[in-house]
Scaffold this motif. Structure first.
Motif: not given
Length: 311
Positions: A37-38, A42-44, A52, A202, A223, A310-311
Motif C-alpha cells: 500500500y505504501s 496517496p489514494q485520491a 490497491d 493518485a 482527497k 502532491d503525487a
C-alpha cells in the motif's frame, strides 16, 4: 512362508518443519501485502482503495509463491544435495496421481480467485461510459452521452501533441483540471491528433483516448490536493512532458474558481512541448524525427507549472 510389511508412520519432524515454514511464509506474504500500500501515491479517488486491495492480494500470492519456492530450493541445496561425484538421476515421480492432481488444482484455484476478484473490482469501479465514433468534420461533443449519475460535468478533456485543455460546462477553459472533492465528475475524452492516455496515478485510473472517438468517463475524487495528470500513451517525441496538474478542492473553492476564471480573457496555456521544440530548432533541429507541437491552447486559466504537486 510368512512375510511382514513394515509400515512407516507419518514423519512428524518433516510435518512440523513444513508447517512452521508455511506459517512463516504466510506471515511474510501478509506483511508484503501491507507494505504494498505504501508503494503508491496517496489514494485520491473512490476507485483507489479497490485497485490497491487487488494489488495487495496479488502481491501476497506472488510473495507466498516466491518465498516458498526459494525456501524449497535453498533447503534442497543445503540439506538434500547429491553426494560428490553422484551423477545418477533423481527418483522419477511420473505416475504420482496425487502430486499431479495437487499441482493442477492449486494454480487453478489461484487463477480463478484472482480472476473473480478482479471482475468484482471492475464492476465496483464502473468508471467508463460508452464510446462513440464520430465522422471527421462533425462536432465530436454532440455525439457524446452524459453520465446521468454525475453531479459535475461534462468536462471536455482535449488532448493534443503535446498539451491538455479542459473545457467546463459554462465554457471556461483551463490548462489545469479543477475538480470538486467527493462529487462524481463526468468527462468527454477527445483527441485531436493521435492516441493519448488520461492517467492520474493518485486516482488509480487510466483511459486511452482514441482519435475519432468521444469517450464518456467518470470518476469521484475523494482527497483534496494537487495531483499529476500524465499522458501514459507514447504519442511522439515529447509525450513524457505532456503533463499537467489536477486540483481537487472543496465545492466552494471550485465554484469560486470557476466564477473568477470565466471572467479572465483567453491567453496561451501550458504547452511544455513547444519550449522543447524551440530548443531543438535552436540547436539545428537534430535528433529523432518529430512533428511540430500544436500551438498552446487558448485558455482562461493557464495554470502554474512551478507549483509542486502532491503525487
Amino acid at each position: 512362508m510368512t512375510t511382514s510389511t513394515d509400515r512407516k508412520g507419518p514423519n512428524i519432524k518433516a510435518i512440523l518443519i513444513i508447517s512452521i515454514g508455511v506459517a512463516l511464509n504466510t506471515a511474510l506474504a501478509a506483511q508484503m501485502a501491507q507494505w504494498s500500500y505504501s508503494w503508491f501515491p496517496p489514494q485520491a479517488s473512490s476507485a483507489a482503495p479497490y485497485v490497491d486491495d487487488l494489488f495487495a492480494l496479488e502481491t501476497a500470492i506472488g510473495s507466498f509463491l516466491w518465498f516458498g519456492l526459494t525456501a524449497v530450493i535453498a533447503w534442497t541445496l543445503l540439506f538434500n544435495r547429491a553426494p560428490k561425484y553422484d551423477e545418477s538421476y533423481g527418483e522419477p515421480i511420473e505416475g504420482n496421481n496425487r502430486l499431479e492432481i495437487t499441482w493442477t488444482i492449486i494454480p487453478t484455484v489461484i487463477v480463478f480467485a484472482i480472476a473473480i476478484y478482479s471482475m468484482q473490482v471492475n464492476d465496483k469501479l464502473d468508471a467508463l461510459g460508452p464510446k462513440h465514433k464520430y465522422a471527421i468534420g462533425t462536432d465530436p461533443v454532440a455525439v457524446a452521452e452524459v453520465d446521468p449519475r454525475a453531479t459535475v460535468g461534462p468536462i471536455d478533456v482535449i488532448s493534443r501533441q503535446w498539451s491538455w485543455e479542459f473545457i467546463y460546462p459554462d465554457g471556461t477553459r483551463s490548462s489545469e483540471l479543477h475538480l470538486p472533492v467527493d462529487q462524481r465528475v463526468n468527462f468527454r475524452l477527445i483527441s485531436e491528433d493521435v492516441n493519448h492516455s488520461f492517467y492520474v496515478p493518485a486516482f488509480r485510473l487510466k483511459q486511452d483516448i482514441i482519435p475519432g472517438s468521444v469517450i464518456s468517463y467518470s470518476l469521484t475524487p475523494t482527497k483534496q490536493g494537487r495531483f499529476r495528470l500524465r499522458d501514459a500513451m507514447f504519442s511522439g517525441a515529447y509525450f513524457s512532458q505532456n503533463q499537467t496538474d489536477v486540483i481537487v478542492e472543496s465545492e466552494d473553492s471550485y465554484s469560486q474558481w470557476l466564477t473568477a476564471t470565466a471572467k479572465q480573457p483567453l491567453q496561451p496555456g501550458l504547452s511544455p512541448g513547444n519550449a522543447l521544440y524551440a530548443k531543438r530548432l535552436a540547436n539545428g533541429n537534430k535528433g529523432w524525427a518529430t512533428v511540430p507541437p500544436a500551438p498552446p491552447p487558448m485558455v482562461n486559466d493557464p495554470g502554474d507549472a512551478s507549483i509542486p504537486h502532491d503525487a
